[in-house]
Design an enzyme around this catalytic site. Structure first.
Site, PDB file in Angstrom:
ATOM      1  N   LYS A   1      11.037  -0.399  13.378  1.00  0.00           N
ATOM      2  CA  LYS A   1      11.531  -0.175  12.009  1.00  0.00           C
ATOM      3  C   LYS A   1      12.640   0.881  12.010  1.00  0.00           C
ATOM      4  O   LYS A   1      13.654   0.733  11.324  1.00  0.00           O
ATOM      5  CB  LYS A   1      10.396   0.344  11.122  1.00  0.00           C
ATOM      6  CG  LYS A   1       9.316  -0.658  10.806  1.00  0.00           C
ATOM      7  CD  LYS A   1       8.353  -0.033   9.798  1.00  0.00           C
ATOM      8  CE  LYS A   1       7.073  -0.823   9.703  1.00  0.00           C
ATOM      9  NZ  LYS A   1       6.068  -0.179   8.872  1.00  0.00           N
TER      10      LYS A   1
ATOM     11  N   GLU B   1      -3.425  -5.438  15.774  1.00  0.00           N
ATOM     12  CA  GLU B   1      -2.889  -4.183  15.222  1.00  0.00           C
ATOM     13  C   GLU B   1      -3.961  -3.090  15.280  1.00  0.00           C
ATOM     14  O   GLU B   1      -3.638  -1.910  15.366  1.00  0.00           O
ATOM     15  CB  GLU B   1      -2.395  -4.386  13.779  1.00  0.00           C
ATOM     16  CG  GLU B   1      -1.417  -3.311  13.347  1.00  0.00           C
ATOM     17  CD  GLU B   1      -0.703  -3.603  12.039  1.00  0.00           C
ATOM     18  OE1 GLU B   1      -1.378  -3.688  11.003  1.00  0.00           O
ATOM     19  OE2 GLU B   1       0.530  -3.739  12.040  1.00  0.00           O
TER      20      GLU B   1
ATOM     21  N   HIS C   1      -4.731 -31.253  20.534  1.00  0.00           N
ATOM     22  CA  HIS C   1      -3.585 -32.086  20.910  1.00  0.00           C
ATOM     23  C   HIS C   1      -2.364 -31.238  21.217  1.00  0.00           C
ATOM     24  O   HIS C   1      -1.239 -31.731  21.224  1.00  0.00           O
ATOM     25  CB  HIS C   1      -3.297 -33.082  19.787  1.00  0.00           C
ATOM     26  CG  HIS C   1      -4.480 -33.948  19.503  1.00  0.00           C
ATOM     27  ND1 HIS C   1      -4.726 -35.121  20.181  1.00  0.00           N
ATOM     28  CD2 HIS C   1      -5.530 -33.763  18.670  1.00  0.00           C
ATOM     29  CE1 HIS C   1      -5.860 -35.644  19.752  1.00  0.00           C
ATOM     30  NE2 HIS C   1      -6.380 -34.835  18.837  1.00  0.00           N
TER      31      HIS C   1
ATOM     32  N   LYS D   1       0.832  -1.199   0.000  1.00  0.00           N
ATOM     33  CA  LYS D   1       0.000   0.000   0.000  1.00  0.00           C
ATOM     34  C   LYS D   1       0.872   1.256   0.000  1.00  0.00           C
ATOM     35  O   LYS D   1       0.686   2.165  -0.785  1.00  0.00           O
ATOM     36  CB  LYS D   1      -0.894  -0.032   1.242  1.00  0.00           C
ATOM     37  CG  LYS D   1      -1.693   1.217   1.458  1.00  0.00           C
ATOM     38  CD  LYS D   1      -2.478   1.100   2.760  1.00  0.00           C
ATOM     39  CE  LYS D   1      -2.966   2.461   3.207  1.00  0.00           C
ATOM     40  NZ  LYS D   1      -3.717   2.397   4.463  1.00  0.00           N
TER      41      LYS D   1
ATOM     42  N   GLU E   1      10.805  -4.912   3.751  1.00  0.00           N
ATOM     43  CA  GLU E   1      10.791  -6.346   3.430  1.00  0.00           C
ATOM     44  C   GLU E   1      10.327  -6.575   1.994  1.00  0.00           C
ATOM     45  O   GLU E   1      10.910  -7.357   1.241  1.00  0.00           O
ATOM     46  CB  GLU E   1       9.840  -7.106   4.378  1.00  0.00           C
ATOM     47  CG  GLU E   1      10.306  -7.203   5.807  1.00  0.00           C
ATOM     48  CD  GLU E   1       9.873  -6.029   6.672  1.00  0.00           C
ATOM     49  OE1 GLU E   1       9.601  -4.928   6.126  1.00  0.00           O
ATOM     50  OE2 GLU E   1       9.814  -6.204   7.900  1.00  0.00           O
TER      51      GLU E   1
ATOM     52  N   GLY F   1      -4.138  -1.750   5.698  1.00  0.00           N
ATOM     53  CA  GLY F   1      -3.588  -2.999   5.183  1.00  0.00           C
ATOM     54  C   GLY F   1      -4.342  -4.223   5.670  1.00  0.00           C
ATOM     55  O   GLY F   1      -4.690  -5.116   4.893  1.00  0.00           O
ATOM     56  N   ARG F   2      -4.629  -4.263   6.969  1.00  0.00           N
ATOM     57  CA  ARG F   2      -5.283  -5.451   7.534  1.00  0.00           C
ATOM     58  C   ARG F   2      -6.748  -5.559   7.146  1.00  0.00           C
ATOM     59  O   ARG F   2      -7.403  -6.548   7.434  1.00  0.00           O
ATOM     60  CB  ARG F   2      -5.118  -5.440   9.058  1.00  0.00           C
ATOM     61  CG  ARG F   2      -5.613  -4.169   9.728  1.00  0.00           C
ATOM     62  CD  ARG F   2      -5.064  -4.050  11.142  1.00  0.00           C
ATOM     63  NE  ARG F   2      -5.393  -2.803  11.798  1.00  0.00           N
ATOM     64  CZ  ARG F   2      -4.689  -1.676  11.682  1.00  0.00           C
ATOM     65  NH1 ARG F   2      -3.631  -1.650  10.901  1.00  0.00           N
ATOM     66  NH2 ARG F   2      -5.042  -0.592  12.327  1.00  0.00           N
TER      67      ARG F   2
HETATM   68  O1  LIG Z   1       1.260  -2.700   2.322  1.00  0.00           O
HETATM   69  P1  LIG Z   1       2.450  -2.070   2.969  1.00  0.00           P
HETATM   70  O2  LIG Z   1       2.401  -0.567   2.895  1.00  0.00           O
HETATM   71  O3  LIG Z   1       3.733  -2.616   2.395  1.00  0.00           O
HETATM   72  O4  LIG Z   1       2.418  -2.409   4.492  1.00  0.00           O
HETATM   73  C1  LIG Z   1       2.559  -3.693   4.987  1.00  0.00           C
HETATM   74  C2  LIG Z   1       2.327  -3.761   6.491  1.00  0.00           C
HETATM   75  O5  LIG Z   1       3.398  -3.156   7.167  1.00  0.00           O
HETATM   76  C3  LIG Z   1       3.191  -2.192   8.175  1.00  0.00           C
HETATM   77  O6  LIG Z   1       4.315  -2.158   8.996  1.00  0.00           O
HETATM   78  C4  LIG Z   1       1.969  -2.323   9.007  1.00  0.00           C
HETATM   79  O7  LIG Z   1       2.206  -2.758  10.299  1.00  0.00           O
HETATM   80  C5  LIG Z   1       0.893  -3.179   8.397  1.00  0.00           C
HETATM   81  O8  LIG Z   1      -0.345  -2.662   8.787  1.00  0.00           O
HETATM   82  C6  LIG Z   1       0.978  -3.232   6.904  1.00  0.00           C
HETATM   83  O9  LIG Z   1      -0.043  -4.057   6.425  1.00  0.00           O
END
Ligand SMILES: O=P(O)(O)OC[C@H]1O[C@H](O)[C@H](O)[C@@H](O)[C@@H]1O
Length: 527
Positions: A503, A357, A388, A213, A219, A270-271
């Site tokens: 981060k 989150e 289990h 987004k 990453e 994002g979530r």
């Molecule tokens: O979709 P992006 O901008 O790459 O973000 C990816 C993810 O990283 C962030 O650190 C947030 O904690 C998430 O809420 C998000 O979904």
């Protein structure tokens, strides 16, 4: 306009607190009373799902008080404000529009100069057209051969939801003849993730979906380079193998590096993005756009139920209210999601992000500290596997952990075997039924080691079969539950500042700008 007030200032909450300890599950869930509750404490959801709360520590009096709380907290009015375009995400000064990716719940909402529902539908149509062209061979690799695999690169909300949804429908799609392409996912910056996925992928016939987004996530950008490197080494042109899903304002949006780009926007967290282009691209490529549309329809139908002011007709709101009662009045610190469905193996992982989150906050919408607990710890695994593993603590541990079961009457594939008079599907369902009563009623034993105290609350969502519509409804239920709980706690469920500090420090470590403990750990880890 609604009033945003802290939970502990509401009169109905004070009245609710007096109910603590009023319902003893070991008594009310036994015999006829238990049978009555199992029949009557049930609320229809969309897509033939039902939310059953017979084994929760509530009775008609508690329910009355929860209804009063819903009214005083103006939960449905707040939802209405949200879908009509109010700035609900105060932390980032943004609207919250994920429900609009699946339907128009209220008035048209204009932002950034466009009608937002039109924008989301346009993106869905663009993705559908692209996916159809990939499937029918109009879009191919450089050698003119069809793409056979889709690999999503993304993390957090750009991974967990889409991955959980893909796994949830993979076998259903294969059984129902709508399976188009294998999907794989690369998320972790651990090089073993990308390396292992790439090693098992025929990259010449793979289309990569870069999903971010923000377009800035370390990453994901690192994994993009990882993949581009692999494509280059295979003599392939990365720009012919990669599409992007991002927000229009992100650095990726204007790049020429991609075969195509599809957009979401800043009004979808994002979530909460599984029903946007973030889930849309990979799911439409894997299963076809019609399956994705059916998934959206299920979510839309469930969203409609969340508009109801009657708690017995609004399952997400009822679930949210009971959850807050458990967290704030009964004092339970955690909750667990237990789908008795292998297809939902990653659904708990998705809910971990969705819930924690969103509601892992200590200040209210106005930045003032709150004096009460907010979001619980949430974890889970599919049953019966969990039985289990960690059920020991759930049955006999010192903490009470409310349980959220999910089960379906029918399996997805339909292949089954009858052993000792029952199919595997019946055995699966028998186990969930047994667990509800075992947790609630317990069992006395003179040997204290074998004694089950009971009194451990659970709910269950029951469906006919996990298909695109039921999956959409299930997802929307939990999204809306989390939203209503955020309203009750008077927190902003739509930002995530808590992920930033780590981060920033990681960047310092990589730049070798460290001292103190950070320096020592950097050395210990050979960075
Ligand atoms: O979709 P992006 O901008 O790459 O973000 C990816 C993810 O990283 C962030 O650190 C947030 O904690 C998430 O809420 C998000 O979904």
């Amino acid at each position: 306009m609604t009033n945003w007030k802290n939970l502990d200032t509401l009169d109905s909450y004070k009245a609710l607190k007096a109910c603590k300890g009023s319902v003893d599950l070991t008594t009310v869930m036994a015999g006829e009373s238990g049978a009555d509750r199992a029949k009557n404490y049930s609320v229809p959801m969309a897509e033939k799902l039902t939310y059953n709360f017979a084994a929760k520590e509530v009775d008609d009096t508690v329910l009355e008080k929860l209804a009063a709380l819903a009214k005083e907290a103006e939960l449905v009015d707040k939802f209405q404000e949200l879908y009509n375009g109010a700035v609900i995400n105060t932390g980032e000064n943004r609207l919250v529009l994920h429900q609009m990716t699946r339907g128009q719940l209220g008035e048209p909402v204009k932002a950034d100069g466009v009608d937002k529902r039109t924008f989301y539908v346009e993106q869905q149509n663009r993705i559908a057209e692209f996916a159809n062209k990939v499937h029918n061979g109009e879009i191919t690799n450089a050698a003119g051969e069809k793409f056979t695999t889709v690999v999503q690169i993304g993390i957090g909300g750009s991974d967990l939801g889409p991955r959980a949804m893909y796994l949830a429908l993979e076998n259903w799609a294969k059984k129902n003849g709508t399976f188009k392409m294998d999907a794989k996912f690369i998320s972790n910056v651990d090089p073993d993730d990308a390396a292992a996925v790439l090693a098992s992928t025929d990259v010449a016939h793979a289309i990569f979906v870069l999903v971010s987004k923000s377009g800035t996530t370390l990453e994901t950008l690192t994994n993009e380079s990882f993949v581009k490197d692999a494509l280059a080494k295979a003599g392939l042109d990365a720009s012919k193998h990669m599409i992007a899903v991002t927000s229009e304002t992100s650095p990726l949006a204007k790049s020429d590096d991609y075969l195509a780009a599809f957009f979401m926007d800043d009004y979808i967290g994002g979530r909460y993005s599984s029903t946007s282009a973030v889930g849309g691209a990979v799911l439409s490529l894997a299963f076809g756009p019609d399956v994705f549309a059916r998934f959206l329809n299920g979510a839309a139908a469930e969203d409609e139920t969340a508009k109801n002011t009657d708690i017995r007709k609004n399952p997400a709101m009822l679930d949210a209210l009971i959850g807050v009662y458990e967290r704030n009045v009964l004092g339970y610190p955690a909750t667990t999601v237990l789908p008795y469905s292998q297809a939902l193996s990653r659904f708990p992982a998705h809910l971990q992000q969705l819930d924690m989150e969103s509601n892992g906050k200590s200040v209210n919408r106005f930045g003032e500290p709150v004096d009460y607990p907010t979001g619980p710890v949430i974890f889970g695994e599919p049953g019966t596997n969990g039985q289990h593993s960690f059920y020991q603590l759930l049955h006999q541990g010192t903490d009470i952990v409310p349980l959220q079961f999910i089960a379906f009457k029918n399996s997805q594939i339909g292949t089954d075997v009858e052993i000792q008079g029952s199919t595997s599907q019946k055995k699966l369902c028998a186990n969930v039924a047994a667990q509800i009563v075992a947790f609630a009623c317990g069992k006395k034993d003179e040997n204290s080691n074998k004694n089950f105290k009971g009194g451990r609350p659970s709910s269950i969502i029951i469906g006919e079969q996990l298909d695109p519509e039921t999956l959409g409804a299930l997802l929307a239920h939990f999204e809306n539950k989390v939203m209503f709980q955020g309203f009750l706690w008077n927190i902003n469920s739509f930002d995530q500042e808590g992920v930033q500090l780590g981060k920033v420090l990681a960047k310092k470590v990589l730049a070798h700008e460290t001292d103190g403990a950070l320096k020592v750990f950097s050395d210990l880890l050979n960075i």
